[in-house]
Design a protein around this motif. Structure first.
Motif, PDB file in Angstrom:
ATOM      1  N   UNK A  64       0.842  -1.201   0.000  1.00  0.00           N
ATOM      2  CA  UNK A  64       0.000   0.000   0.000  1.00  0.00           C
ATOM      3  C   UNK A  64       0.871   1.243   0.000  1.00  0.00           C
ATOM      4  N   UNK A  65       1.945   1.224   0.783  1.00  0.00           N
ATOM      5  CA  UNK A  65       2.851   2.367   0.831  1.00  0.00           C
ATOM      6  C   UNK A  65       3.540   2.604  -0.496  1.00  0.00           C
ATOM      7  N   UNK A  66       3.948   1.542  -1.153  1.00  0.00           N
ATOM      8  CA  UNK A  66       4.601   1.671  -2.455  1.00  0.00           C
ATOM      9  C   UNK A  66       3.679   2.308  -3.490  1.00  0.00           C
ATOM     10  N   UNK A  67       2.379   2.116  -3.321  1.00  0.00           N
ATOM     11  CA  UNK A  67       1.401   2.629  -4.279  1.00  0.00           C
ATOM     12  C   UNK A  67       0.838   3.990  -3.872  1.00  0.00           C
ATOM     13  N   UNK A  68       1.353   4.580  -2.801  1.00  0.00           N
ATOM     14  CA  UNK A  68       0.895   5.913  -2.416  1.00  0.00           C
ATOM     15  C   UNK A  68       1.360   6.933  -3.449  1.00  0.00           C
ATOM     16  N   UNK A  69       0.441   7.739  -3.916  1.00  0.00           N
ATOM     17  CA  UNK A  69       0.789   8.794  -4.845  1.00  0.00           C
ATOM     18  C   UNK A  69       0.386   8.494  -6.272  1.00  0.00           C
ATOM     19  N   UNK A  70      -0.241   9.464  -6.916  1.00  0.00           N
ATOM     20  CA  UNK A  70      -0.624   9.354  -8.319  1.00  0.00           C
ATOM     21  C   UNK A  70       0.628   9.447  -9.191  1.00  0.00           C
ATOM     22  N   UNK A  71       0.735   8.603 -10.227  1.00  0.00           N
ATOM     23  CA  UNK A  71       1.920   8.540 -11.079  1.00  0.00           C
ATOM     24  C   UNK A  71       1.656   9.230 -12.419  1.00  0.00           C
ATOM     25  N   UNK A  72       2.704   9.801 -12.982  1.00  0.00           N
ATOM     26  CA  UNK A  72       2.594  10.492 -14.265  1.00  0.00           C
ATOM     27  C   UNK A  72       3.175   9.640 -15.385  1.00  0.00           C
ATOM     28  N   UNK A  73       2.442   9.579 -16.495  1.00  0.00           N
ATOM     29  CA  UNK A  73       2.968   8.946 -17.713  1.00  0.00           C
ATOM     30  C   UNK A  73       2.979   9.967 -18.849  1.00  0.00           C
ATOM     31  N   UNK A  74       3.126  11.251 -18.494  1.00  0.00           N
ATOM     32  CA  UNK A  74       3.140  12.280 -19.539  1.00  0.00           C
ATOM     33  C   UNK A  74       4.290  12.035 -20.514  1.00  0.00           C
ATOM     34  N   UNK A  75       5.499  11.817 -19.997  1.00  0.00           N
ATOM     35  CA  UNK A  75       6.604  11.389 -20.851  1.00  0.00           C
ATOM     36  C   UNK A  75       6.486   9.873 -20.962  1.00  0.00           C
ATOM     37  N   UNK A  76       5.694   9.455 -21.925  1.00  0.00           N
ATOM     38  CA  UNK A  76       5.169   8.097 -21.977  1.00  0.00           C
ATOM     39  C   UNK A  76       6.291   7.060 -21.939  1.00  0.00           C
ATOM     40  N   UNK A  77       6.104   5.996 -21.162  1.00  0.00           N
ATOM     41  CA  UNK A  77       7.146   4.965 -21.039  1.00  0.00           C
ATOM     42  C   UNK A  77       7.595   4.440 -22.399  1.00  0.00           C
ATOM     43  N   UNK A  78       8.894   4.381 -22.564  1.00  0.00           N
ATOM     44  CA  UNK A  78       9.513   4.024 -23.840  1.00  0.00           C
ATOM     45  C   UNK A  78       9.948   2.566 -23.814  1.00  0.00           C
ATOM     46  N   UNK A  79       9.319   1.688 -24.612  1.00  0.00           N
ATOM     47  CA  UNK A  79       9.740   0.278 -24.627  1.00  0.00           C
ATOM     48  C   UNK A  79      11.152   0.081 -25.151  1.00  0.00           C
ATOM     49  N   UNK A  80      11.711   1.108 -25.814  1.00  0.00           N
ATOM     50  CA  UNK A  80      13.091   1.021 -26.297  1.00  0.00           C
ATOM     51  C   UNK A  80      14.075   1.611 -25.297  1.00  0.00           C
ATOM     52  N   UNK A  81      13.651   1.816 -24.059  1.00  0.00           N
ATOM     53  CA  UNK A  81      14.546   2.297 -23.013  1.00  0.00           C
ATOM     54  C   UNK A  81      15.752   1.368 -22.892  1.00  0.00           C
ATOM     55  N   UNK A  82      16.925   1.970 -22.696  1.00  0.00           N
ATOM     56  CA  UNK A  82      18.124   1.160 -22.484  1.00  0.00           C
ATOM     57  C   UNK A  82      17.984   0.420 -21.153  1.00  0.00           C
ATOM     58  N   UNK A  83      18.000  -0.901 -21.150  1.00  0.00           N
ATOM     59  CA  UNK A  83      17.753  -1.636 -19.905  1.00  0.00           C
ATOM     60  C   UNK A  83      18.854  -1.477 -18.866  1.00  0.00           C
ATOM     61  N   UNK A  84      20.056  -1.120 -19.298  1.00  0.00           N
ATOM     62  CA  UNK A  84      21.170  -0.972 -18.358  1.00  0.00           C
ATOM     63  C   UNK A  84      21.183   0.408 -17.704  1.00  0.00           C
ATOM     64  N   UNK A  85      21.012   1.456 -18.511  1.00  0.00           N
ATOM     65  CA  UNK A  85      21.060   2.821 -17.971  1.00  0.00           C
ATOM     66  C   UNK A  85      19.686   3.372 -17.629  1.00  0.00           C
ATOM     67  N   UNK A  86      18.637   2.757 -18.178  1.00  0.00           N
ATOM     68  CA  UNK A  86      17.243   3.167 -17.994  1.00  0.00           C
ATOM     69  C   UNK A  86      16.984   4.566 -18.540  1.00  0.00           C
ATOM     70  N   UNK A  87      17.727   4.925 -19.583  1.00  0.00           N
ATOM     71  CA  UNK A  87      17.462   6.160 -20.311  1.00  0.00           C
ATOM     72  C   UNK A  87      16.462   5.886 -21.418  1.00  0.00           C
ATOM     73  N   UNK A  88      15.519   6.832 -21.608  1.00  0.00           N
ATOM     74  CA  UNK A  88      14.499   6.680 -22.622  1.00  0.00           C
ATOM     75  C   UNK A  88      14.655   7.754 -23.685  1.00  0.00           C
TER      76      UNK A  88
END
Length: 537
Positions: free
Chosen positions: A393-417
């Motif tokens: 429940x604590x981990x889910x506290x707070x509304x999340x933004x997807x305005x900069x929409x999640x990029x499936x081509x994100x680099x998995x090592x650096x997590x840059x999108x």
């Protein structure tokens, strides 16, 4: 080095061009080591490549620490601790509570970022001025003056009184200049550069200054003139906006799909972006919104090649502003129970105690599936550390933004999108003009239309699918800016201009007005005793 072959490979990002021309060598080397009088640029492409270090510097920390200085100090974004995780010495908590000091790491890193960019621009300007005359040289000099002015605008906005450094080599440490003098310097530099900046927008100039960036920045400068200098310039703000709305009416328009402006595939084909920071998951890094602002349970839904963290969300106060029926911008925020793309609930395997640490039943170890639910409310379990807990429940506290929409081509090592970041776009120009008129400037006619604040706002609402307004007040306009420009780095600037930066939101109650400026870092003052600390620090 292989450059990605998606839409972004179709335009020239200066930093990427520098990278390819330099055969994958380090981008942030001193300009002096790249150019000598015997090795001056001779054509447009080589001039663009030589300016790469300024754009690389700008990109490097814009979407990270700069963004956090502008947003974590407002109601738009918050990083609470979660049973000690994400406290990081209290740096996020201090931003939210408005209790930062002159040793805060963001105040230090962004001072270095800003003056690093200014120094890079100064070095390039010095070298270009010695190059043989050409049209490419003239345009490149104007672009570098504009980028230096942009860096100075941000430094003036954040720190107020800062040194004005115009030369590549200085004989002694510079003294602090008054904020009004920095304002005048930015204004004069932009006006001087304007005649030589390109009027072309799109693939050819994407990510580089054009006339339209200069006009947009001047509009922003004049809209905030009362804050920066004590004298209002609202008519001038309207005039600068009208240069764009009149002369660039065939270049810029509001994109029909609001979300596409911020998508991983955004770029030069986005018709409303006036100036953007180009990002790429591999070769132009620095955008990590999905890394910090989602939840581990969303990995499958957004087809991410890494597990996002649970760190960042928005406050309940800000979320409640997204309350217009049919408004497409509401879709940028995730609240309530979450579902996979096929409609099935997102379930997290845990125990009764793991779901809710406050559970006291004897069967706390019993296994259950928790249906992920983001709640606007964020009650604290540890008030002194702004901690919301680390049970499910604590981990889910707070509304999340997807305005900069999640990029499936994100680099998995650096997590840059790869989502580019729009710094200035047409919607902001429309809202700036509306606000300037509400504050006293006269409405003007553009393309035969008398543009009142309501007409300007309704252009944006029509695109968003939100109800039209018959009239609008300043407070309502501030809420419209919140909905339209959320997470784009302007909220602190807006709240200060509207006199609301001292309001209470989230867990913040501090009303100290001196915090409208950040402190000059202690580390910088130890290096340069001529720097004057801002009041209150």
């Amino acid at each position: 080095m292989k450059i990605l072959t998606d839409m972004k490979s179709k335009y020239l990002v200066p930093a990427l061009l520098t990278l390819s021309l330099a055969a994958c060598t380090k981008l942030d080397v001193d300009v002096e080591s790249e150019l000598t009088p015997s090795n001056f640029p001779t054509n447009e492409e080589s001039f663009i490549a030589a300016t790469g270090p300024v754009y690389t510097r700008f990109r490097s920390n814009f979407a990270i620490d700069y963004w956090r200085l502008q947003e974590l100090s407002t109601d738009e974004a918050i990083i609470p601790a979660r049973d000690g995780n994400y406290d990081d010495g209290g740096q996020y908590r201090f931003m939210h509570y408005h209790t930062w000091t002159a040793d805060h790491p963001y105040a230090k890193s962004i001072w270095e970022w800003g003056f690093g960019g200014i120094n890079s621009a100064n070095r390039i300007l010095s070298l270009f001025e010695a190059a043989p005359a050409s049209a490419a040289r003239t345009t490149s000099l104007a672009e570098m003056r504009t980028m230096r002015a942009l860096f100075y605008f941000f430094m003036m906005d954040l720190y107020g009184n800062v040194p004005i450094i115009k030369d590549a080599v200085i004989a002694e440490p510079p003294s602090t200049a008054a904020r009004k003098d920095v304002f005048a310097f930015v204004e004069s530099e932009l006006k001087a550069a304007l005649p030589d900046l390109s009027a072309v927008a799109g693939q050819k100039t994407y990510g580089r200054p054009t006339k339209w960036l200069a006009y947009a920045l001047l509009a922003k400068l004049y809209l905030n003139a009362d804050v920066y200098t004590g004298q209002s310039r609202y008519a001038d703000a309207v005039a600068m906006a009208d240069f764009i709305l009149n002369d660039a009416s065939t270049i810029y328009s509001l994109d029909a799909d609001y979300m596409s402006v911020f998508a991983p595939t955004n770029g030069p084909l986005t018709k409303e972006t006036i100036f953007a920071v180009p990002y790429d998951a591999n070769v132009a890094t620095g955008n990590q919104f999905s890394r910090y602002g989602l939840h581990t349970g969303l990995q499958k839904k957004y087809n991410l090649p890494f597990r996002p963290s649970i760190a960042m969300s928005t406050t309940r106060d800000f979320y409640l502003k997204f309350n217009l029926t049919g408004d497409q911008r509401n879709k940028t925020l995730l609240a309530g129970k979450q579902y996979e793309n096929d409609g099935s609930p997102i379930l997290i395997a845990t125990t009764k105690k793991g779901m809710d640490n406050a559970y006291t039943g004897a069967d706390g170890a019993a296994k259950i599936n928790y249906h992920l639910e983001f709640t606007p409310e964020m009650p604290l379990v540890k008030e002194n550390t702004m901690d919301v807990g680390n049970d499910e429940i604590g981990k889910a506290r707070g509304v999340r933004s997807i305005k900069f929409y999640p990029d499936p081509a994100t680099n998995p090592d650096t997590r840059n999108q790869g989502n580019d970041f729009p710094v200035f776009r047409l919607a902001d120009v429309l809202l700036m003009k509306a606000e300037a008129i509400l504050r006293g400037a006269a409405p003007t006619v553009v393309k035969g239309e008398l543009q009142t604040p309501a007409i300007l706002v309704n252009k944006i609402r029509l695109r968003a699918g939100a109800p039209a307004v018959g009239a609008i007040t300043l407070d309502e306009l501030l809420d419209e800016r919140a909905r339209e420009l959320a997470w784009e780095g302007w909220r602190r600037n807006d709240l200060i201009r509207f006199g609301k930066y001292e309001d209470s939101w989230g867990f913040k109650t501090n009303k100290e007005t001196f915090r409208r400026l950040y402190p000059v870092p202690n580390s910088e003052r130890s290096l340069n005793p001529k720097l004057v600390q801002n009041p209150g620090y």
